[in-house]
Enzyme design. Structure first.
Site, PDB file in Angstrom:
ATOM      1  CG  ASP A 232      -8.199  -9.820   6.691  1.00 26.76           C
ATOM      2  OD1 ASP A 232      -8.816  -8.844   6.239  1.00 26.76           O
ATOM      3  OD2 ASP A 232      -6.957  -9.870   6.759  1.00 26.76           O
TER       4      ASP A 232
ATOM      5  N   GLY B  26      -7.547  -8.383   2.520  1.00 28.79           N
ATOM      6  CA  GLY B  26      -7.339  -9.821   2.689  1.00 28.79           C
ATOM      7  C   GLY B  26      -5.914 -10.150   2.305  1.00 28.79           C
TER       8      GLY B  26
HETATM    9  O1  F6P Z   1      -5.907  -7.537   9.111  1.00 22.39           O
HETATM   10  C1  F6P Z   1      -6.926  -6.713   8.719  1.00 22.39           C
HETATM   11  C2  F6P Z   1      -6.498  -5.823   7.577  1.00 22.39           C
HETATM   12  O2  F6P Z   1      -7.555  -4.947   7.324  1.00 22.39           O
HETATM   13  C3  F6P Z   1      -6.045  -6.554   6.310  1.00 22.39           C
HETATM   14  O3  F6P Z   1      -7.105  -6.980   5.503  1.00 22.39           O
HETATM   15  C4  F6P Z   1      -5.195  -5.514   5.648  1.00 22.39           C
HETATM   16  O4  F6P Z   1      -4.267  -6.093   4.784  1.00 22.39           O
HETATM   17  C5  F6P Z   1      -4.520  -4.870   6.808  1.00 22.39           C
HETATM   18  O5  F6P Z   1      -5.373  -5.041   7.923  1.00 22.39           O
HETATM   19  C6  F6P Z   1      -4.190  -3.405   6.630  1.00 22.39           C
HETATM   20  O6  F6P Z   1      -3.560  -2.975   7.783  1.00 22.39           O
HETATM   21  P1  F6P Z   1      -3.158  -1.480   8.084  1.00 22.39           P
HETATM   22  O7  F6P Z   1      -4.413  -0.735   8.379  1.00 22.39           O
HETATM   23  O8  F6P Z   1      -2.261  -1.574   9.256  1.00 22.39           O
HETATM   24  O9  F6P Z   1      -2.493  -0.971   6.846  1.00 22.39           O
END
Ligand code: F6P
Length: 326
Positions: A131, A174
Site C-alpha cells: 500500500d 489499498g
Molecule cells: O495491507 C496490505 C493489503 O494488501 C491491503 O492492501 C489489503 O486491503 C489487505 O492487505 C488484504 O489483507 P488480507 O490478505 O489479510 O486479506
C-alpha cells in the site's frame, strides 16, 4: 537495556514482495557485525508460540528474487491481548533475544511499538506494505512490485477493452490509501481514479465519461481503490449503469495477485538497504525507530511518530492525473 548480541526478526501482516530480500540483507549484515539472528515464523503469532529458527549466511541463500516471505507471516489478533504479549516477551527472554526487527506495515509497526514500550525491548521497524502507506519513508518494500503487476494487468485489460468499446472498472488494493490506485492510473493511462482520500460521487464519473464520449473515446479504464468511500467496484458499475449506458461495463478485481510475484530490482535493492540499516541502527543504539528511505537517503524516525501520522497522497500527482487522464 543490555548490550545486544542476538536479534529476532519477523515478517508480519500482509506479505509483500521483497520481504525475503530484507531478511537476507539483515542476516548477512548481522553476521558482518557479529550479531546472531533468530528468525521468528508467522510474525507475532510465532513469537507467542515460540516458533524460532537460527539464521545464518547460508539460510538466506537463493531467496533474494522470491516473492512472499520464507519466515511466513500472520495477522495475529492474539497479540492484541496483553497476556499473550507477556508470553511473547518470556519467549524472547528464554531464547536470549535482546532486540527485535519487525518487517511489516502500519499494524505491525504499532504492535512493535507497544511491545517495545511495555517490555523495554529495543525494536527496529522496516516498512513493508504494497500500500505504500507507512509514514516517514518514500517507499515501503513491495509497493513497486505491486504497482508493476497492476500496470501490466491494466495494459492487458486495455487490449480487450479497446476491442469491444467497453468501460472497465479495475479494483486494486489499498484499504486506506490511494497510492497504488493513483500511480497505477497515471502509469496505465486510466480515465478516472477513485481513492479513499477523495470523496467520490457518481456524477463526477458520469461527467467524465460524457466528456470522453464527445471526444470520440471508445473505451475507458477506471481504477478503483478498494477502500474508497462509495463501495466495491461492482456497486459502482451497477449504479452507473442505471444513469449512464453509453458503454458496456465490466469489473475486474485484481485481488491477491497484486501481493505475489518476484520483487522488482527496485524492491530488492530497497529491501537490502533497509535490512542493513536495521542492523546498523541497532549497533548505533537508534532503538525504537523505523528505517526508511527519504530522497534516496537512509533515515531513522521514532516508530511512535510513524504510527501516529498519515502518509499523505501527493497532491501534485493527483493534479497531474486529473489533467492528463482522459
Ligand atoms: O495491507 C496490505 C493489503 O494488501 C491491503 O492492501 C489489503 O486491503 C489487505 O492487505 C488484504 O489483507 P488480507 O490478505 O489479510 O486479506
Amino acid at each position: 537495556m543490555t548490550e545486544i548480541s542476538k536479534i529476532g526478526v519477523l515478517t508480519s501482516g500482509g506479505d509483500s514482495p521483497g520481504m525475503n530480500a530484507a531478511i537476507r540483507s539483515l542476516v548477512r549484515s548481522a553476521e558482518f557485525n557479529n550479531f546472531d539472528v533468530v528468525g521468528v515464523q508467522r510474525g507475532f503469532q510465532g513469537l507467542i508460540e515460540g516458533c524460532f529458527e537460527q539464521l545464518e549466511m547460508r539460510s538466506v541463500s537463493n531467496i533474494l528474487g522470491n516473492g512472499g516471505t520464507f519466515l511466513r507471516s500472520a495477522r495475529s489478533p492474539e497479540f492484541l491481548d496483553k497476556k499473550n504479549r507477556i508470553i511473547a516477551h518470556k519467549q524472547l527472554q528464554q531464547h536470549n533475544m535482546d532486540a527485535l526487527v519487525v518487517i511489516g506495515g502500519n499494524g505491525s509497526l504499532t504492535g512493535a511499538s507497544v511491545f517495545s514500550h511495555e517490555f523495554n525491548i529495543p525494536v527496529i521497524g522496516i516498512p513493508a506494505s504494497i500500500d505504500n502507506d507507512v509514514f516517514g519513508t518514500d517507499y515501503s518494500i513491495g509497493y513497486n512490485t505491486a504497482l508493476e503487476t497492476i500496470v501490466e494487468s491494466v495494459d492487458k485489460i486495455r487490449d480487450t477493452a479497446n476491442s469491444h468499446n467497453r468501460l472497465f472498472f479495475i479494483e486494486v488494493m489499498g484499504r486506506k490509501s490511494g497510492n497504488l490506485a493513483l500511480n497505477a492510473s497515471l502509469a496505465s493511462g486510466a480515465c478516472f481514479v477513485i481513492i479513499p482520500e477523495k470523496k467520490f460521487e457518481l456524477i463526477d464519473l458520469v461527467k467524465r465519461l460524457e466528456d470522453n464520449k464527445k471526444r470520440n473515446k471508445e473505451s475507458s479504464i477506471v481504477i478503483v481503490a478498494e477502500g474508497n468511500n462509495y463501495g466495491p467496484s461492482y456497486k459502482i458499475a451497477e449504479d452507473l449503469s442505471k444513469v449512464y449506458s453509453a458503454y458496456e461495463s465490466k469489473v475486474t478485481i485484481l485481488g491477491h495477485i497484486q501481493r505475489g510475484g518476484k520483487p522488482t530490482s527496485f524492491d530488492r535493492i530497497l529491501a537490502s538497504q533497509l535490512g542493513m540499516a536495521a542492523i546498523e541502527s541497532l549497533k548505533l543504539k537508534k532503538y525504537n525507530t523505523l528505517v526508511g528511505l527519504v530522497n534516496n537517503s537512509l533515515i531513522n524516525l521514532p516508530i511512535s511518530e510513524v504510527i501516529n501520522a498519515t502518509n499523505q497522497l501527493s497532491s501534485d500527482l493527483y493534479r497531474l492525473n486529473k489533467i492528463i487522464s482522459r
